[in-house]
Write a protein that holds these residues in place. Structure first.
Motif, PDB file in Angstrom:
ATOM      1  N   ASN A  87      10.847  -7.037  12.833  1.00 48.87           N
ATOM      2  CA  ASN A  87      12.272  -7.377  12.957  1.00 48.87           C
ATOM      3  C   ASN A  87      12.694  -7.352  14.414  1.00 48.87           C
ATOM      4  OD1 ASN A  87      13.353  -7.352  10.016  1.00 48.87           O
ATOM      5  ND2 ASN A  87      12.086  -5.507  10.183  1.00 48.87           N
ATOM      6  N   CYS A 140      14.266  -6.910   0.163  1.00 49.58           N
ATOM      7  CA  CYS A 140      13.092  -6.130  -0.256  1.00 49.58           C
ATOM      8  C   CYS A 140      13.414  -4.696  -0.652  1.00 49.58           C
ATOM      9  CB  CYS A 140      12.051  -6.112   0.852  1.00 49.58           C
ATOM     10  SG  CYS A 140      11.409  -7.741   1.242  1.00 49.58           S
ATOM     11  N   HIS A 141      14.552  -4.167  -0.214  1.00 47.40           N
ATOM     12  CA  HIS A 141      14.816  -2.740  -0.433  1.00 47.40           C
ATOM     13  C   HIS A 141      16.070  -2.504  -1.264  1.00 47.40           C
ATOM     14  CE1 HIS A 141      11.713  -1.267   2.287  1.00 47.40           C
ATOM     15  NE2 HIS A 141      12.080  -2.178   3.178  1.00 47.40           N
ATOM     16  N   TRP A 181       0.841  -1.155   0.000  1.00 50.00           N
ATOM     17  CA  TRP A 181       0.000   0.000   0.000  1.00 50.00           C
ATOM     18  C   TRP A 181       0.884   1.214   0.000  1.00 50.00           C
ATOM     19  CZ3 TRP A 181      -1.330  -4.512   2.604  1.00 50.00           C
ATOM     20  CH2 TRP A 181      -2.540  -5.121   2.173  1.00 50.00           C
ATOM     21  N   TRP A 231       8.612   1.614  13.346  1.00 50.18           N
ATOM     22  CA  TRP A 231       8.249   0.969  12.077  1.00 50.18           C
ATOM     23  C   TRP A 231       9.093  -0.279  11.852  1.00 50.18           C
ATOM     24  CZ3 TRP A 231       4.574   1.009   8.450  1.00 50.18           C
ATOM     25  CH2 TRP A 231       4.853   0.359   7.236  1.00 50.18           C
ATOM     26  N   ARG A 259       3.265  -5.256   3.831  1.00 47.47           N
ATOM     27  CA  ARG A 259       4.134  -6.340   3.352  1.00 47.47           C
ATOM     28  C   ARG A 259       5.514  -6.391   4.007  1.00 47.47           C
ATOM     29  NH1 ARG A 259      -0.230  -7.977   1.705  1.00 47.47           N
ATOM     30  NH2 ARG A 259      -0.900  -7.905  -0.474  1.00 47.47           N
ATOM     31  N   MET A 260       5.736  -5.617   5.064  1.00 49.40           N
ATOM     32  CA  MET A 260       7.037  -5.675   5.729  1.00 49.40           C
ATOM     33  C   MET A 260       6.913  -6.416   7.057  1.00 49.40           C
ATOM     34  SD  MET A 260       9.802  -2.738   6.525  1.00 49.40           S
ATOM     35  CE  MET A 260      10.672  -2.679   8.082  1.00 49.40           C
ATOM     36  N   PRO A 261       7.699  -7.508   7.230  1.00 49.04           N
ATOM     37  CA  PRO A 261       7.594  -8.296   8.471  1.00 49.04           C
ATOM     38  C   PRO A 261       8.254  -7.572   9.646  1.00 49.04           C
ATOM     39  CG  PRO A 261       9.261  -9.237   7.008  1.00 49.04           C
ATOM     40  CD  PRO A 261       8.663  -8.078   6.280  1.00 49.04           C
ATOM     41  N   LYS A 269       0.725  -0.413  10.690  1.00 50.47           N
ATOM     42  CA  LYS A 269      -0.027  -0.547   9.435  1.00 50.47           C
ATOM     43  C   LYS A 269      -0.295  -2.036   9.236  1.00 50.47           C
ATOM     44  CE  LYS A 269       0.503   1.285   4.732  1.00 50.47           C
ATOM     45  NZ  LYS A 269       1.362   2.053   3.796  1.00 50.47           N
ATOM     46  N   THR A 293      17.590  -9.205   6.516  1.00 54.94           N
ATOM     47  CA  THR A 293      16.593  -9.421   5.459  1.00 54.94           C
ATOM     48  C   THR A 293      16.261  -8.158   4.668  1.00 54.94           C
ATOM     49  OG1 THR A 293      14.908  -9.036   7.114  1.00 54.94           O
ATOM     50  CG2 THR A 293      15.418 -11.334   6.596  1.00 54.94           C
ATOM     51  N   CYS A 294      16.598  -6.991   5.208  1.00 52.07           N
ATOM     52  CA  CYS A 294      16.255  -5.718   4.552  1.00 52.07           C
ATOM     53  C   CYS A 294      16.611  -5.747   3.063  1.00 52.07           C
ATOM     54  CB  CYS A 294      16.989  -4.550   5.206  1.00 52.07           C
ATOM     55  SG  CYS A 294      17.143  -4.646   6.991  1.00 52.07           S
ATOM     56  N   ILE A 297       6.895   8.501   6.237  1.00 52.73           N
ATOM     57  CA  ILE A 297       7.158   7.105   5.883  1.00 52.73           C
ATOM     58  C   ILE A 297       5.838   6.344   5.787  1.00 52.73           C
ATOM     59  CG2 ILE A 297       9.500   6.978   6.822  1.00 52.73           C
ATOM     60  CD1 ILE A 297       8.262   5.579   9.310  1.00 52.73           C
ATOM     61  N   ALA A 298       5.919   5.187   5.131  1.00 54.35           N
ATOM     62  CA  ALA A 298       4.771   4.284   5.014  1.00 54.35           C
ATOM     63  C   ALA A 298       3.576   4.955   4.333  1.00 54.35           C
ATOM     64  CB  ALA A 298       4.393   3.711   6.381  1.00 54.35           C
ATOM     65  N   LEU A 324      10.638   5.859  12.754  1.00 54.48           N
ATOM     66  CA  LEU A 324      11.377   4.867  11.970  1.00 54.48           C
ATOM     67  C   LEU A 324      11.681   3.636  12.819  1.00 54.48           C
ATOM     68  CD1 LEU A 324      14.129   6.636   9.812  1.00 54.48           C
ATOM     69  CD2 LEU A 324      12.298   5.123   9.031  1.00 54.48           C
ATOM     70  N   ARG A 341      12.796  12.239   2.669  1.00 54.75           N
ATOM     71  CA  ARG A 341      11.339  12.238   2.570  1.00 54.75           C
ATOM     72  C   ARG A 341      10.715  12.720   3.884  1.00 54.75           C
ATOM     73  NH1 ARG A 341      12.429   7.441  -0.854  1.00 54.75           N
ATOM     74  NH2 ARG A 341      11.826   5.808   0.594  1.00 54.75           N
ATOM     75  N   PRO A 397       9.795   0.134  -0.806  1.00 57.99           N
ATOM     76  CA  PRO A 397      10.293   1.417  -1.308  1.00 57.99           C
ATOM     77  C   PRO A 397      11.824   1.467  -1.394  1.00 57.99           C
ATOM     78  CG  PRO A 397       8.661   1.743   0.420  1.00 57.99           C
ATOM     79  CD  PRO A 397       8.957   0.284   0.389  1.00 57.99           C
TER      80      PRO A 397
HETATM   81  C1  HEC Z   1       9.531  -8.814   2.916  1.00 59.22           C
HETATM   82  C2  HEC Z   1       9.963  -7.537   2.437  1.00 59.22           C
HETATM   83  C3  HEC Z   1      10.580  -6.540   3.410  1.00 59.22           C
HETATM   84  C4  HEC Z   1      11.622  -6.723   4.278  1.00 59.22           C
HETATM   85  C5  HEC Z   1      12.369  -8.015   4.603  1.00 59.22           C
HETATM   86  C6  HEC Z   1      11.900  -5.421   4.847  1.00 59.22           C
HETATM   87  N1  HEC Z   1      11.038  -4.488   4.355  1.00 59.22           N
HETATM   88 FE1  HEC Z   1      10.992  -2.523   4.777  1.00 59.22          FE
HETATM   89  N2  HEC Z   1       9.311  -2.293   3.658  1.00 59.22           N
HETATM   90  C7  HEC Z   1       8.723  -3.267   2.890  1.00 59.22           C
HETATM   91  C8  HEC Z   1       7.522  -2.754   2.307  1.00 59.22           C
HETATM   92  C9  HEC Z   1       6.564  -3.501   1.377  1.00 59.22           C
HETATM   93  C10 HEC Z   1       7.395  -1.416   2.751  1.00 59.22           C
HETATM   94  C11 HEC Z   1       6.259  -0.451   2.424  1.00 59.22           C
HETATM   95  C12 HEC Z   1       5.148  -0.679   3.403  1.00 59.22           C
HETATM   96  C13 HEC Z   1       3.973   0.231   3.194  1.00 59.22           C
HETATM   97  O1  HEC Z   1       4.143   1.462   3.239  1.00 59.22           O
HETATM   98  O2  HEC Z   1       2.857  -0.288   3.026  1.00 59.22           O
HETATM   99  C14 HEC Z   1       8.554  -1.166   3.584  1.00 59.22           C
HETATM  100  C15 HEC Z   1       8.830   0.070   4.170  1.00 59.22           C
HETATM  101  C16 HEC Z   1      10.005   0.353   4.829  1.00 59.22           C
HETATM  102  C17 HEC Z   1      10.395   1.671   5.277  1.00 59.22           C
HETATM  103  C18 HEC Z   1       9.588   2.956   5.036  1.00 59.22           C
HETATM  104  C19 HEC Z   1       9.974   3.527   3.691  1.00 59.22           C
HETATM  105  C20 HEC Z   1       9.117   4.644   3.202  1.00 59.22           C
HETATM  106  O3  HEC Z   1       9.632   5.517   2.501  1.00 59.22           O
HETATM  107  O4  HEC Z   1       7.920   4.654   3.489  1.00 59.22           O
HETATM  108  C21 HEC Z   1      11.613   1.551   5.882  1.00 59.22           C
HETATM  109  C22 HEC Z   1      12.437   2.662   6.499  1.00 59.22           C
HETATM  110  C23 HEC Z   1      11.976   0.162   5.846  1.00 59.22           C
HETATM  111  N3  HEC Z   1      10.980  -0.544   5.185  1.00 59.22           N
HETATM  112  C24 HEC Z   1      13.141  -0.355   6.388  1.00 59.22           C
HETATM  113  C25 HEC Z   1      13.426  -1.720   6.441  1.00 59.22           C
HETATM  114  C26 HEC Z   1      14.540  -2.283   7.170  1.00 59.22           C
HETATM  115  C27 HEC Z   1      15.573  -1.481   7.939  1.00 59.22           C
HETATM  116  C28 HEC Z   1      14.467  -3.636   7.006  1.00 59.22           C
HETATM  117  C29 HEC Z   1      15.381  -4.707   7.601  1.00 59.22           C
HETATM  118  C30 HEC Z   1      15.503  -4.728   9.037  1.00 59.22           C
HETATM  119  C31 HEC Z   1      13.308  -3.921   6.177  1.00 59.22           C
HETATM  120  N4  HEC Z   1      12.705  -2.734   5.866  1.00 59.22           N
HETATM  121  C32 HEC Z   1      12.892  -5.179   5.775  1.00 59.22           C
HETATM  122  C33 HEC Z   1       9.189  -4.550   2.723  1.00 59.22           C
HETATM  123  C34 HEC Z   1      10.215  -5.128   3.460  1.00 59.22           C
END
Ligand code: HEC
Ligand SMILES: [Cu+2]
Length: 338
Positions: A320, A264-265, A132, A304, A316-318, A312, A260-261, A289-290, A301, A286, A278
């Protein structure tokens, strides 16, 4: 105007409770060519309908309150008074048909006028809807100069923009009411939308097609700024992330790249190159966030990253697990991604 006043109050009350970012989301406060045409059509329909409503209610009240003149036994359909009534009804029907036809014509004309605004040399942007959040791209023939960001669209004022849009999953709808009407983003199908922002400002937009659990938390911000500011922003967004200098940020980067970050990123300039979520190359630039859910600051942050599901649910973000030292250094690193 009253409409503006009410919408301004609504927006400020909403923002006071929410992101703290100064922005406007209002249909009756157009700041672009297309939105202005839609606004004219809206007020035309509003006044025609208001007048029709007042006349209808007045006629109805008169009929209900009036005493019957002729007793029912003596009623004759051919009465002269009855003939007048028939004429009144006929005229009312004619006026109704004509007004509806007039509204239909002005609606078609507005649609045509908006669709024909296709000037030369527009700025091209691409918007991809995800559940989303919004992926935003500024394509360039030199791939290394393509900019990818999320949920925050920058455009120069007074410049036509063509937005090519699609969706990765379900149907979303792109809607920034100060700038234009709604546009559906359909998976596997690309549509183009033309718009132009005429006044500097930050305009809030929102997904306008129900797309699942977190549809309501799928906002974006459209930042209209001077061409100089816009170009400076674009140049900055084109750069890759610099390797951090101080020890805490370096530790944070290590953590980020070894967890794992990276699945996806993307952080350009590092091995993280996935686009499930993203692009984080310039995360710190920015404002939210989200997808407009929270202001972008270290506290939010941190919350989140530890458990975005509590903020939220269903996104789709698990969650941690990590200790507070690791979280601190991770946040220090993310704050360097200017
Ligand atoms: C399985 C995939 C997945 C993993 C693993 C993951 N993320 Fe994410 N992340 C996402 C998704 C999808 C979003 C957007 C969620 C939304 O806004 O609905 C997101 C959003 C974010 C955002 C906000 C970005 C924005 O501009 O809105 C940050 C910061 C972030 N993740 C950091 C991390 C970090 C640090 C890790 C590792 C510890 C991590 N993520 C692991 C999928 C993932
Ligand atoms: Cu939606």
């Amino acid at each position: 105007m009253k409409g503006r006043f009410i919408s301004a109050c609504g927006v400020s009350v909403f923002l006071a409770g929410c992101s703290g970012l100064q922005s406007s989301q209002s249909v009756v406060n157009p700041e672009g060519l297309q939105a202005a045409r839609i606004d004219h059509l809206f007020w035309l329909m509003f006044w025609v309908c208001t007048i029709a409503f007042v006349i209808t209610i007045a006629a109805l009240s008169r009929a209900v309150l009036r005493k019957r003149e002729t007793p029912v036994e003596n009623f004759r359909p051919v009465d002269r008074a009855e003939a007048t009534k028939t004429r009144v009804v006929a005229v009312a029907i004619a006026i109704t048909v004509l007004s509806l036809f007039g509204l239909l014509v002005s609606s078609i004309l507005t649609g045509k006028a908006i669709a024909s605004l296709h000037p030369q040399n527009p700025l091209t942007i691409e918007v991809v809807g995800h559940q989303w959040w919004w992926e935003i791209r500024y394509p360039n023939s030199d791939a290394s100069k393509t900019v990818i960001t999320a949920n925050e669209i920058h455009v120069p004022v007074g410049t036509p923009v063509v937005m090519n849009s699609t969706s990765r999953d379900v149907i979303h709808s792109f809607w920034a009411p100060n700038i234009h009407g709604k546009r559906d983003l359909i998976p596997g199908y690309q549509t183009a939308l033309w718009f132009q922002a005429d006044k500097e400002g930050t305009y809030r937009g929102q997904c306008a097609e129900f797309c699942g659990h977190q549809h309501a938390h799928m906002a974006f911000f459209l930042v209209a700024e001077t061409p100089e500011k816009f170009n400076a922003w674009l140049q900055q967004q084109r750069t890759s992330a610099k390797d951090p200098q101080d020890a805490a940020a370096q530790k944070g980067q290590q953590f980020f790249l070894s967890h794992t970050c990276v699945m996806c990123h993307t952080v350009r300039g590092t091995i993280a190159g996935s686009n499930v979520g993203p692009d984080l190359t310039h995360l710190a630039s920015r404002q939210t966030i989200a997808a407009g859910t929270l202001p972008n600051n270290p506290g939010n942050l941190g919350g989140w990253i530890i458990n975005s599901q509590s903020i939220k649910p269903g996104n789709r973000m698990p969650p941690n697990q990590m200790n507070s030292d690791d979280l601190q250094s991770l946040l220090t690193y993310l704050e360097t991604l200017k």
